[in-house]
Design a protein around this motif. Structure first.
Motif, mmCIF file in Angstrom:
data_model
loop_
_atom_site.group_PDB
_atom_site.id
_atom_site.type_symbol
_atom_site.label_atom_id
_atom_site.label_comp_id
_atom_site.label_asym_id
_atom_site.label_seq_id
_atom_site.Cartn_x
_atom_site.Cartn_y
_atom_site.Cartn_z
ATOM 1 N N THR A 1 0.811 -1.216 0.000
ATOM 2 C CA THR A 1 0.000 0.000 0.000
ATOM 3 C C THR A 1 0.843 1.264 0.000
ATOM 4 N N ASP A 2 2.176 1.126 0.201
ATOM 5 C CA ASP A 2 3.064 2.285 0.086
ATOM 6 C C ASP A 2 3.254 2.685 -1.377
ATOM 7 N N ILE A 3 2.968 1.779 -2.286
ATOM 8 C CA ILE A 3 3.029 2.077 -3.719
ATOM 9 C C ILE A 3 1.693 2.728 -4.079
ATOM 10 N N PRO A 4 1.713 3.951 -4.610
ATOM 11 C CA PRO A 4 0.456 4.668 -4.842
ATOM 12 C C PRO A 4 -0.583 3.893 -5.651
ATOM 13 N N LEU A 5 -0.173 3.201 -6.698
ATOM 14 C CA LEU A 5 -1.139 2.454 -7.507
ATOM 15 C C LEU A 5 -1.804 1.359 -6.687
ATOM 16 N N MET A 6 -1.032 0.639 -5.894
ATOM 17 C CA MET A 6 -1.599 -0.441 -5.085
ATOM 18 C C MET A 6 -2.524 0.113 -4.005
ATOM 19 N N GLY A 7 -2.131 1.226 -3.394
ATOM 20 C CA GLY A 7 -2.996 1.854 -2.400
ATOM 21 C C GLY A 7 -4.309 2.308 -3.014
ATOM 22 N N ALA A 8 -4.236 2.863 -4.228
ATOM 23 C CA ALA A 8 -5.452 3.314 -4.920
ATOM 24 C C ALA A 8 -6.353 2.132 -5.266
ATOM 25 N N LEU A 9 -5.757 1.033 -5.724
ATOM 26 C CA LEU A 9 -6.554 -0.152 -6.057
ATOM 27 C C LEU A 9 -7.203 -0.744 -4.807
ATOM 28 N N LYS A 10 -6.458 -0.775 -3.703
ATOM 29 C CA LYS A 10 -7.022 -1.277 -2.444
ATOM 30 C C LYS A 10 -8.195 -0.400 -2.007
ATOM 31 N N SER A 11 -8.007 0.904 -2.103
ATOM 32 C CA SER A 11 -9.074 1.836 -1.742
ATOM 33 C C SER A 11 -10.293 1.639 -2.641
ATOM 34 N N ARG A 12 -10.064 1.460 -3.928
ATOM 35 C CA ARG A 12 -11.160 1.284 -4.882
ATOM 36 C C ARG A 12 -11.932 0.000 -4.598
ATOM 37 N N MET A 13 -11.209 -1.086 -4.320
ATOM 38 C CA MET A 13 -11.889 -2.350 -4.023
ATOM 39 C C MET A 13 -12.676 -2.243 -2.719
ATOM 40 N N GLY A 14 -12.133 -1.535 -1.728
ATOM 41 C CA GLY A 14 -12.863 -1.319 -0.480
ATOM 42 C C GLY A 14 -14.117 -0.502 -0.695
ATOM 43 N N TRP A 15 -14.011 0.521 -1.568
ATOM 44 C CA TRP A 15 -15.180 1.363 -1.874
ATOM 45 C C TRP A 15 -16.279 0.521 -2.509
ATOM 46 N N HIS A 16 -15.919 -0.352 -3.465
ATOM 47 C CA HIS A 16 -16.925 -1.188 -4.118
ATOM 48 C C HIS A 16 -17.512 -2.213 -3.163
ATOM 49 N N SER A 17 -16.712 -2.724 -2.252
ATOM 50 C CA SER A 17 -17.223 -3.654 -1.248
ATOM 51 C C SER A 17 -18.245 -2.965 -0.347
ATOM 52 N N ASP A 18 -17.920 -1.737 0.083
ATOM 53 C CA ASP A 18 -18.855 -0.970 0.912
ATOM 54 C C ASP A 18 -20.124 -0.633 0.135
ATOM 55 N N ARG A 19 -19.982 -0.329 -1.157
ATOM 56 C CA ARG A 19 -21.153 0.008 -1.961
ATOM 57 C C ARG A 19 -22.070 -1.201 -2.102
ATOM 58 N N GLN A 20 -21.492 -2.395 -2.248
ATOM 59 C CA GLN A 20 -22.317 -3.599 -2.339
ATOM 60 C C GLN A 20 -23.143 -3.781 -1.067
ATOM 61 N N LYS A 21 -22.544 -3.501 0.100
ATOM 62 C CA LYS A 21 -23.278 -3.618 1.367
ATOM 63 C C LYS A 21 -24.440 -2.632 1.418
ATOM 64 N N ILE A 22 -24.204 -1.402 0.973
ATOM 65 C CA ILE A 22 -25.258 -0.387 1.008
ATOM 66 C C ILE A 22 -26.380 -0.739 0.042
ATOM 67 N N VAL A 23 -26.037 -1.224 -1.157
ATOM 68 C CA VAL A 23 -27.056 -1.626 -2.122
ATOM 69 C C VAL A 23 -27.854 -2.804 -1.563
ATOM 70 N N ALA A 24 -27.185 -3.734 -0.886
ATOM 71 C CA ALA A 24 -27.885 -4.864 -0.269
ATOM 72 C C ALA A 24 -28.871 -4.377 0.799
ATOM 73 N N GLU A 25 -28.473 -3.357 1.584
ATOM 74 C CA GLU A 25 -29.397 -2.772 2.571
ATOM 75 C C GLU A 25 -30.590 -2.136 1.876
ATOM 76 N N ASN A 26 -30.337 -1.449 0.769
ATOM 77 C CA ASN A 26 -31.439 -0.830 0.020
ATOM 78 C C ASN A 26 -32.418 -1.884 -0.471
ATOM 79 N N VAL A 27 -31.905 -2.982 -1.009
ATOM 80 C CA VAL A 27 -32.771 -4.052 -1.509
ATOM 81 C C VAL A 27 -33.534 -4.694 -0.357
ATOM 82 N N ALA A 28 -32.861 -4.898 0.777
ATOM 83 C CA ALA A 28 -33.520 -5.510 1.938
ATOM 84 C C ALA A 28 -34.655 -4.634 2.460
ATOM 85 N N ASN A 29 -34.544 -3.322 2.262
ATOM 86 C CA ASN A 29 -35.574 -2.402 2.755
ATOM 87 C C ASN A 29 -36.513 -1.940 1.645
#
Length: 137
Positions: free
Chosen positions: A4-32
């Motif tokens: 994660t000290d390499i900027p590209l890898m840190g950005a990719l990790k951040s992007r994958m985390g963002w998409h993981s969090d978005r999937q959780k929020i979309v799942a909450e929306n569908v559940a409600n």
């Protein structure tokens, strides 16, 4: 030094985390989807332009001239390009504004972009392995 000290890898990790969090929020929306008065949520989009400029904790992904013979960095964005966000298009009589079709599109979009980020990560790792490999072994 971690990956994660390499900027590209840190950005990719951040992007994958963002998409993981978005999937959780979309799942909450569908559940409600049948909860009266429920309003769908979404994450604010990541600012890739700020990442390229170096205005984020992940560092700077912009091009750097390390030799005078290198090409000068060009602006990566077309002028006038902007992101347009739109809310869900319907609200039912009970005040619920979750549209399942729109949530499914968001989920599919996040899944595809997550898979693309994983692919970039794998390719970057393969390039690093090749770069540190001892010649002839």
């Amino acid at each position: 030094m971690s990956l994660t000290d390499i900027p590209l890898m840190g950005a990719l990790k951040s992007r994958m985390g963002w998409h993981s969090d978005r999937q959780k929020i979309v799942a909450e929306n569908v559940a409600n989807a049948s909860t009266p008065g429920y309003k769908p949520h979404d994450l604010s989009p990541q600012d890739f332009e700020a990442l390229v400029r170096g205005d984020t904790p992940q560092g700077n992904l912009g091009l750097t001239m390390t030799n005078t013979q290198h090409m000068a960095p060009q602006t990566p964005f077309s002028p006038g390009a902007k992101v347009v966000l739109s809310p869900d298009s319907e609200t039912t009589m009970d005040g619920n504004s979750v549209v399942l079709e729109e949530q499914m599109l968001r989920m599919a979009e996040s899944r595809m972009q997550f898979q693309a980020a994983v692919g970039f990560y794998e390719k970057s790792m393969a390039m690093m392995r090749m770069a540190v490999k001892v010649p002839g072994k």
